[in-house]
Scaffold this motif. Structure first.
Motif, PDB file in Angstrom:
ATOM      1  N   GLN A   1     -19.468   3.064  -7.085  1.00 24.41           N
ATOM      2  CA  GLN A   1     -18.477   3.676  -7.963  1.00 24.41           C
ATOM      3  C   GLN A   1     -17.638   2.629  -8.692  1.00 24.41           C
ATOM      4  OE1 GLN A   1     -16.231   7.046  -6.577  1.00 24.41           O
ATOM      5  NE2 GLN A   1     -17.877   7.786  -5.249  1.00 24.41           N
ATOM      6  N   ILE A   2     -17.254   1.566  -7.995  1.00 19.26           N
ATOM      7  CA  ILE A   2     -16.471   0.506  -8.640  1.00 19.26           C
ATOM      8  C   ILE A   2     -17.254  -0.112  -9.786  1.00 19.26           C
ATOM      9  CG2 ILE A   2     -15.574  -1.845  -8.298  1.00 19.26           C
ATOM     10  CD1 ILE A   2     -14.584  -0.954  -5.561  1.00 19.26           C
ATOM     11  N   ARG A   3     -18.560  -0.241  -9.611  1.00 18.03           N
ATOM     12  CA  ARG A   3     -19.382  -0.861 -10.653  1.00 18.03           C
ATOM     13  C   ARG A   3     -19.451  -0.016 -11.930  1.00 18.03           C
ATOM     14  NH1 ARG A   3     -18.369  -5.096  -9.803  1.00 18.03           N
ATOM     15  NH2 ARG A   3     -19.466  -6.639  -8.567  1.00 18.03           N
ATOM     16  N   THR A   4     -19.024   1.235 -11.867  1.00 17.84           N
ATOM     17  CA  THR A   4     -19.038   2.058 -13.085  1.00 17.84           C
ATOM     18  C   THR A   4     -17.855   1.741 -13.995  1.00 17.84           C
ATOM     19  OG1 THR A   4     -17.772   3.895 -12.111  1.00 17.84           O
ATOM     20  CG2 THR A   4     -20.175   3.948 -11.851  1.00 17.84           C
ATOM     21  N   PHE A   5     -16.836   1.033 -13.485  1.00 22.66           N
ATOM     22  CA  PHE A   5     -15.674   0.742 -14.326  1.00 22.66           C
ATOM     23  C   PHE A   5     -15.151  -0.691 -14.199  1.00 22.66           C
ATOM     24  CE2 PHE A   5     -14.010   2.705 -10.397  1.00 22.66           C
ATOM     25  CZ  PHE A   5     -13.104   1.742  -9.972  1.00 22.66           C
ATOM     26  N   SER A   6     -15.749  -1.512 -13.344  1.00 21.68           N
ATOM     27  CA  SER A   6     -15.214  -2.854 -13.135  1.00 21.68           C
ATOM     28  C   SER A   6     -16.323  -3.863 -12.884  1.00 21.68           C
ATOM     29  CB  SER A   6     -14.256  -2.853 -11.937  1.00 21.68           C
ATOM     30  OG  SER A   6     -13.833  -4.165 -11.629  1.00 21.68           O
ATOM     31  N   ASP A   7     -16.117  -5.100 -13.362  1.00 21.78           N
ATOM     32  CA  ASP A   7     -17.055  -6.178 -13.080  1.00 21.78           C
ATOM     33  C   ASP A   7     -16.453  -7.180 -12.095  1.00 21.78           C
ATOM     34  OD1 ASP A   7     -15.174  -7.493 -14.640  1.00 21.78           O
ATOM     35  OD2 ASP A   7     -16.659  -8.698 -15.716  1.00 21.78           O
TER      36      ASP A   7
END
Length: 256
Positions: free
Chosen positions: A83-89
């Protein structure tokens, strides 16, 4: 369910000054211990002890690094990372108490940059965080990257400036670390890289850990590129050495 606990560093000194770290760990004593070590290095630290809180805090706080336990309540570490990878690098270091190698493979496949197995040294974890932060972030280009044309290896096209990859014109979605490994290999197409050389090129010379991490990322790359490990076109195994970029042509039986 206890929500996130903010623990802001009182020091503006140290390698981590001005950087944010989210520590996601349901064992509060361990989370506090890790957070304390990071604070002493100058980091601003936020703690969260379950998966749902971790995603919410990552979205609102925009950390530079997430230290993420695999076994969490509400959402496990793999789903949190996904889920984090959908909005953050942001950089993600996964923590696991499990010995099952499958857990590590799955964690890295959804975008984790590194992993550590419990028990671990908090000092080593802080060192890993600092090494990751010395890597160029996605979109941070050197002059050479900005001016370099796409690299072509048969059907494989790698665009360092845009950080894009395609095979036969079809875009391939890679994690940042997968792209960095592929970019390192393609930057020196005549060189057979050892694992250590790839570690130094991608993770940095100060990285300490299991060098077989490289093999895991190479395996994910081959899968995403549609590269047959038995007859690879794009990432060749050099026996006794490591890996090099291929020219896009299927090798002969003798050249595998």
């Amino acid at each position: 369910m206890m929500g996130p606990v903010n623990a802001t560093s009182s020091s503006d000194q140290g390698p981590g000054a001005g950087r944010r770290v989210l520590v996601v760990e349901d064992e509060l004593p361990l989370a506090t211990l890790v957070g304390g070590y990071l604070e002493r290095d100058g980091f601003d630290v936020t703690l969260a002890n379950d998966g749902l809180a971790a995603v919410q805090v990552a979205r609102s706080e925009r950390p530079d690094v997430v230290v993420l336990d695999l076994g969490l309540p509400t959402l496990d570490g793999v789903e949190v990372c996904r889920q984090i990878r959908t909005f953050s690098d942001c950089f993600v270091i996964m923590l696991t108490a499990r010995n099952d190698e499958v857990d590590t493979l799955i964690g890295l496949s959804v975008g984790a940059d590194d992993y550590m197995t419990k028990p671990f040294s908090p000092r080593e974890l802080v060192a890993r965080v600092n090494v990751l932060l010395r890597r160029a972030r996605a979109g941070a280009l050197t002059t050479g990257d900005a001016e370099e044309p796409p690299r072509r290896f048969g059907d494989l096209v790698i665009d360092p400036a845009a950080r894009e990859v395609s095979v036969s014109g079809v875009p391939i979605v890679l994690t940042r670390t997968e792209f960095d490994v592929l970019a390192a290999l393609s930057a020196r197409p005549r060189l057979a890289f050892t694992r250590r050389q790839l570690i130094d090129a991608v993770w940095g010379e100060g990285w300490v850990g299991d060098e077989h991490l490289v093999d895991v990322h190479i395996g994910h790359l081959r899968t995403k590129l549609g590269d047959d490990a038995a007859a690879p076109r794009f990432i060749r195994t050099v026996r006794g050495v490591g890996y090099r970029i291929g020219d896009g042509a299927a090798p002969s039986q003798a050249g595998r």
